[in-house]
Design an enzyme around this catalytic site. Structure first.
Site, mmCIF file in Angstrom:
data_model
loop_
_atom_site.group_PDB
_atom_site.id
_atom_site.type_symbol
_atom_site.label_atom_id
_atom_site.label_comp_id
_atom_site.label_asym_id
_atom_site.label_seq_id
_atom_site.Cartn_x
_atom_site.Cartn_y
_atom_site.Cartn_z
ATOM 1 N N CYS A 186 59.433 -136.959 64.464
ATOM 2 C CA CYS A 186 60.874 -137.144 64.876
ATOM 3 C C CYS A 186 61.287 -135.611 66.019
ATOM 4 O O CYS A 186 61.014 -135.239 66.585
ATOM 5 C CB CYS A 186 61.893 -135.739 63.646
ATOM 6 S SG CYS A 186 63.797 -136.398 64.249
ATOM 7 N N GLU A 195 62.403 -143.891 66.046
ATOM 8 C CA GLU A 195 61.784 -143.522 66.023
ATOM 9 C C GLU A 195 61.221 -144.363 66.880
ATOM 10 O O GLU A 195 61.575 -145.863 67.028
ATOM 11 C CB GLU A 195 60.813 -143.191 64.493
ATOM 12 C CG GLU A 195 59.589 -143.215 64.202
ATOM 13 C CD GLU A 195 58.951 -141.771 64.699
ATOM 14 O OE1 GLU A 195 58.582 -142.334 65.902
ATOM 15 O OE2 GLU A 195 59.503 -140.728 64.929
#
Length: 223
Positions: free
Chosen positions: A2, A106
């Site tokens: 992340c 992402e």
């Protein structure tokens, strides 16, 4: 992993959502459409008399570190090895936190030259709690830096076509236990699972997300 996320909800609502008793970030808070490592990020910890909210630098600096730059290598902690890594062992036992977010980004690798960013949110649009750890580190001049890391786990079925990792998102009913210093470590470790993909959604967003210098509402618009 992340590496970017957003937090754009009104400050008062964040306080209500996470039952914050004391906050020290009101003057610093503003909507952030492209939160990046090294920045100070909004976190919740358990104080002696309830939840406290403030800002910690993203990128954990272990107390024993010789150089604060190590934080840029420790923006994430893998759930699978969190109890074995010296950088995270003690923090997992004693210094857990929640990182407040309403989405994360992402990138899907489509070929060696192209990476497509996606924004991932709850279908409800609600805020969520990413599991984190925090630490304090003293510089040579005596200044103390408070930093944190986001715990990651394997991807769920929504995320797996995009990336093989995702942040650990806590269930609402687990948030208080995660912050509680007296919680059983084995129970806590069991919380570090992929979140139910049925409650999540993902969509393509602008390539401008790639640069942390870009920070505006258009970044979260569907492409």
């Amino acid at each position: 992993m992340c590496g970017r996320f957003t937090i754009i909800a009104p400050y008062e609502y964040i306080i209500y959502r996470f039952q914050v008793k004391h906050d020290s970030g009101r003057d610093m808070y503003k909507a952030n459409y492209n939160v990046a490592p090294g920045q100070k990020i909004l976190t919740v910890i358990r104080g002696t008399d309830g939840n406290r909210m403030g800002f910690l630098r993203w990128g954990l600096i272990p107390s024993w570190a010789k150089d604060e730059k190590i934080g840029y290598k420790l923006i994430n902690a893998r759930a699978e090895t969190i109890t074995q890594k010296p950088s995270f062992q003690e923090s997992f036992q004693k210094r857990r936190c929640i990182i407040v977010a309403d989405s994360f980004y992402e990138w899907e690798h489509r070929d060696p030259k192209e990476k497509q960013p996606f924004r991932i949110t709850m279908k409800s649009g609600e805020l969520f709690a990413m599991a984190g750890l925090w630490e304090s580190w003293k510089k040579d001049d005596g200044q103390i830096i408070y930093s944190c890391t986001i715990i990651t786990t394997k991807a769920n079925t929504l995320m797996s076509p995009i990336h093989d990792r995702m942040p650990v998102i806590l269930k609402k009913e687990d948030e208080a236990k995660w912050l509680d210093p007296s919680s059983n470590p084995k129970e806590l470790a069991n919380m570090l699972q992929p979140y139910d993909s049925e409650h999540m959604q993902a969509y393509e967003v602008s390539q401008d997300v790639n640069s942390f210098k870009n920070n505006a509402p258009y970044l979260i618009e569907k492409q």
